[in-house]
Scaffold this motif. Structure first.
Motif, PDB file in Angstrom:
ATOM      1  N   HIS A  48      -5.169   1.879  -1.156  1.00 16.79           N
ATOM      2  CA  HIS A  48      -4.582   0.847  -2.017  1.00 16.79           C
ATOM      3  C   HIS A  48      -5.620  -0.227  -2.300  1.00 16.79           C
ATOM      4  N   ASN A  94       2.369   1.766  -3.436  1.00 16.86           N
ATOM      5  CA  ASN A  94       1.378   2.291  -4.372  1.00 16.86           C
ATOM      6  C   ASN A  94       1.148   3.786  -4.124  1.00 16.86           C
ATOM      7  N   LEU A 136      -5.275   2.914  -7.112  1.00 18.23           N
ATOM      8  CA  LEU A 136      -5.437   3.856  -6.011  1.00 18.23           C
ATOM      9  C   LEU A 136      -6.882   4.312  -6.042  1.00 18.23           C
ATOM     10  N   ALA A 157       0.833  -1.204   0.000  1.00 20.69           N
ATOM     11  CA  ALA A 157       0.000   0.000   0.000  1.00 20.69           C
ATOM     12  C   ALA A 157       0.870   1.257   0.000  1.00 20.69           C
TER      13      ALA A 157
END
Length: 300
Positions: free
Chosen positions: A218, A196, A233, A193
């Protein structure tokens, strides 16, 4: 970023994950219990390094596409017979420079010539050492899966030209239980996460944008019909972001698609390689058939 945010289906290339911080986070992902690809591929390289070295022959020059931290190539360099040179190519210049400097210290007789470049674009490689054997491409990590099928074919055709008369050692993730895939891209520690979301932090820092990182989540899931993990996202609420004075609106639940990770069968990867101009050779897989390593010869 304008092109990504202006599209009807918003998406951006995963190559923009890889600034210095993004590269560090990806290295951390590779150490996660849930993330099987790295340790499985390392195991295959350790087990079969001797066979690979015999195929490569003496004084090979290794060209690594998307070199990252240069961890896996060490297993290859240790096994090869008097490797003549090493050309790591990566888009993250700072990370590459640090890794290449450390490699030079560990392999003082090896000519290391790092190239900061986007290897999806036309490449001009530096002249190799005077006396070399084959040019051996190295493309581990199933990075081939980040391309859509047309991009993958285009990359492989470019690699076949660059490596003419040599070969490509390519790592490819295999189709498997979706639950295993889901865990690998949704780790409990939240490292993926953070990786990202770092794309938005980078956009804020380098482009002067105003993404609220707390306003995005995420999201990663396995798209079974397309045999790929998709990373997104996800906007947690209706919000607006600015770029060069232009506003872009996100509705609640709207996404920016940041990565695909296609999964392959052994046969589908070999068929793609043939279409690109390679002659497939040996394939090595682990006992659970999680991952595969392919030897692809490029005719002279």
């Amino acid at each position: 970023m304008h092109a990504a945010l202006g599209a009807a289906r918003r998406s951006i290339s995963p190559k923009y994950f890889y600034d210095a911080r993004g590269s560090q986070l990806f290295d951390a992902i590779c150490e996660l219990v849930e993330y099987y690809p790295t340790r499985t591929e390392l195991g295959l390289l350790r087990t079969h390094a001797g066979e690979i070295a015999a195929l490569a022959g003496p004084q090979a020059e290794v060209v690594e596409f998307g070199a990252g931290s240069l961890r896996k190539v060490r297993l290859l360099l240790d096994a090869l017979d008097r490797p003549a040179g090493y050309v790591p190519i990566d888009i993250s210049g700072e990370h590459l420079a640090q890794a290449a400097q450390q490699l030079r210290g560990d392999y003082p007789g090896l000519a290391v010539q790092p190239v900061v470049a986007d290897y999806t674009q036309p490449l001009q490689l530096p002249a190799g050492p005077h006396k070399t054997g084959m040019r051996l491409g190295f493309f581990p990590g199933s990075t081939i899966g980040n391309f859509d099928p047309e991009q993958a074919l285009r990359f492989l055709r470019m690699a076949a030209r660059v490596l003419r008369g040599g070969a490509l050692l390519l790592g490819a993730d295999l189709v498997k239980d979706p639950a295993v895939l889901h865990a690998a891209y949704n780790d409990g520690a939240g490292v993926t996460a953070a990786f990202n979301l770092n794309l938005l932090a980078r956009a804020n820092r380098e482009l002067g944008m105003d993404f609220d990182l707390d306003g995005f989540a995420h999201g990663a899931f396995y798209n079974s019909p397309r045999r790929r993990i998709e990373m997104h996202l996800v906007s947690r609420r209706a919000q607006r972001v600015q770029l060069d004075g232009q506003a872009y609106l996100f509705e609640e639940g709207e996404t920016l698609h940041t990565e695909n990770s296609h999964k392959f069968s052994v046969d589908s990867l070999r068929a793609l390689a043939v279409e690109a101009g390679f002659t497939p050779g040996p394939v090595w897989t682990d006992p659970n058939r999680l991952f595969s390593l392919h030897w692809l010869a490029s005719p002279a």
